[in-house]
Design an enzyme around this catalytic site. Structure first.
Site, PDB file in Angstrom:
ATOM      1  N   TYR A  51       0.819  -1.224   0.000  1.00  0.00           N
ATOM      2  CA  TYR A  51       0.000   0.000   0.000  1.00  0.00           C
ATOM      3  C   TYR A  51       0.851   1.272   0.000  1.00  0.00           C
ATOM      4  O   TYR A  51       0.368   2.341   0.408  1.00  0.00           O
ATOM      5  CB  TYR A  51      -0.965  -0.019   1.188  1.00  0.00           C
ATOM      6  CG  TYR A  51      -2.170  -0.904   0.955  1.00  0.00           C
ATOM      7  CD1 TYR A  51      -3.114  -0.586  -0.010  1.00  0.00           C
ATOM      8  CD2 TYR A  51      -2.369  -2.061   1.700  1.00  0.00           C
ATOM      9  CE1 TYR A  51      -4.225  -1.386  -0.240  1.00  0.00           C
ATOM     10  CE2 TYR A  51      -3.484  -2.874   1.477  1.00  0.00           C
ATOM     11  CZ  TYR A  51      -4.407  -2.517   0.499  1.00  0.00           C
ATOM     12  OH  TYR A  51      -5.510  -3.312   0.266  1.00  0.00           O
ATOM     13  N   HIS A 117      -9.815  -6.468  -2.062  1.00  0.00           N
ATOM     14  CA  HIS A 117      -9.028  -5.498  -2.845  1.00  0.00           C
ATOM     15  C   HIS A 117      -8.939  -6.001  -4.264  1.00  0.00           C
ATOM     16  O   HIS A 117      -8.853  -7.210  -4.496  1.00  0.00           O
ATOM     17  CB  HIS A 117      -7.608  -5.374  -2.266  1.00  0.00           C
ATOM     18  CG  HIS A 117      -6.656  -4.703  -3.209  1.00  0.00           C
ATOM     19  ND1 HIS A 117      -6.540  -3.339  -3.282  1.00  0.00           N
ATOM     20  CD2 HIS A 117      -5.811  -5.208  -4.154  1.00  0.00           C
ATOM     21  CE1 HIS A 117      -5.655  -3.028  -4.227  1.00  0.00           C
ATOM     22  NE2 HIS A 117      -5.203  -4.148  -4.764  1.00  0.00           N
TER      23      HIS A 117
END
Ligand code: CMP
Length: 140
Positions: A51, A117
Site C-alpha cells: 500500500y 481489494h
C-alpha cells in the site's frame, strides 16, 4: 474484449468472518477464473510495501495494521476485461455506497474493513500479481 488478469485479495475481516469461500465462489459465478490462490499473512513490511501508494494518506497506518491482523487470501483472476469486471463485482470502496449484490455490500463493514481489494489497472495488476506469485504459480 481483452482477456486480462487481475490481483484480488480477500482481506483479514472477510477471512476471519468465514466468508473467503463465498467470495471465491462469487468470482467464479461471475465468470472470473482463479488461476492462482494462496492463504497467507502479510508482514508489516509487506503491507507497507503493498500500500505504499497510500503512504501519505491519513488512513495509511490504520490500513497497514488492519491488513496484518490476520490471514488474507491472494488470488489471480482471469477473464474478459478482468480488472474492471472484478472492481465492478466488488462494489464501491465504501460499502455504504456499494450496489446491492456486490461483495462489499454483502460482506464489508466500513470503508477500511472492506472485505476485498482489486487492482485498478492492467499495469498495476502486473505488479501486484508479481508481489504475491511467481510465474510458475500461475496455472492458466
Ligand atoms: P483497497 O481497494 O484495498 O485500496 C486502498 C484501501 O484503503 C481501501 O481498499 C480501503 O481498505 C482503505 N481506504 C480507502 N479509503 C479510506 C478511508 N477514507 N478511510 C479508511 N480507509 C480507507
Amino acid at each position: 474484449m481483452a482477456i486480462e488478469r487481475t490481483l484480488s485479495m480477500i482481506k483479514p475481516d472477510a477471512v476471519a468472518a468465514g466468508n473467503a469461500g463465498n467470495i471465491l465462489q462469487h468470482f467464479e459465478d461471475n465468470g472470473l477464473r482463479i488461476v492462482a490462490c494462496k492463504k497467507t499473512r502479510l508482514s508489516l513490511a509487506q503491507a507497507q510495501a503493498f500500500y505504499a501508494v497510500h503512504a501519505a494518506r491519513p488512513f495509511y497506518n490504520d490500513l497497514v495494521t488492519f491488513m496484518t491482523e490476520g490471514p488474507i487470501f491472494a488470488q489471480v483472476l482471469e477473464g474478459e476485461n478482468a480488472v474492471a469486471h472484478h472492481r465492478s463485482i466488488m462494489g464501491a470502496t465504501n460499502p455504504a455506497q456499494a450496489d446491492e449484490g456486490t461483495i462489499r455490500k454483502l460482506y464489508a463493514s466500513n470503508i477500511e474493513r472492506n472485505a476485498c481489494h482489486g487492482s485498478d489497472s492492467v499495469e498495476n495488476a502486473a505488479g501486484e500479481i508479481a508481489f504475491f506469485f511467481s510465474g510458475a504459480e500461475l496455472l492458466g
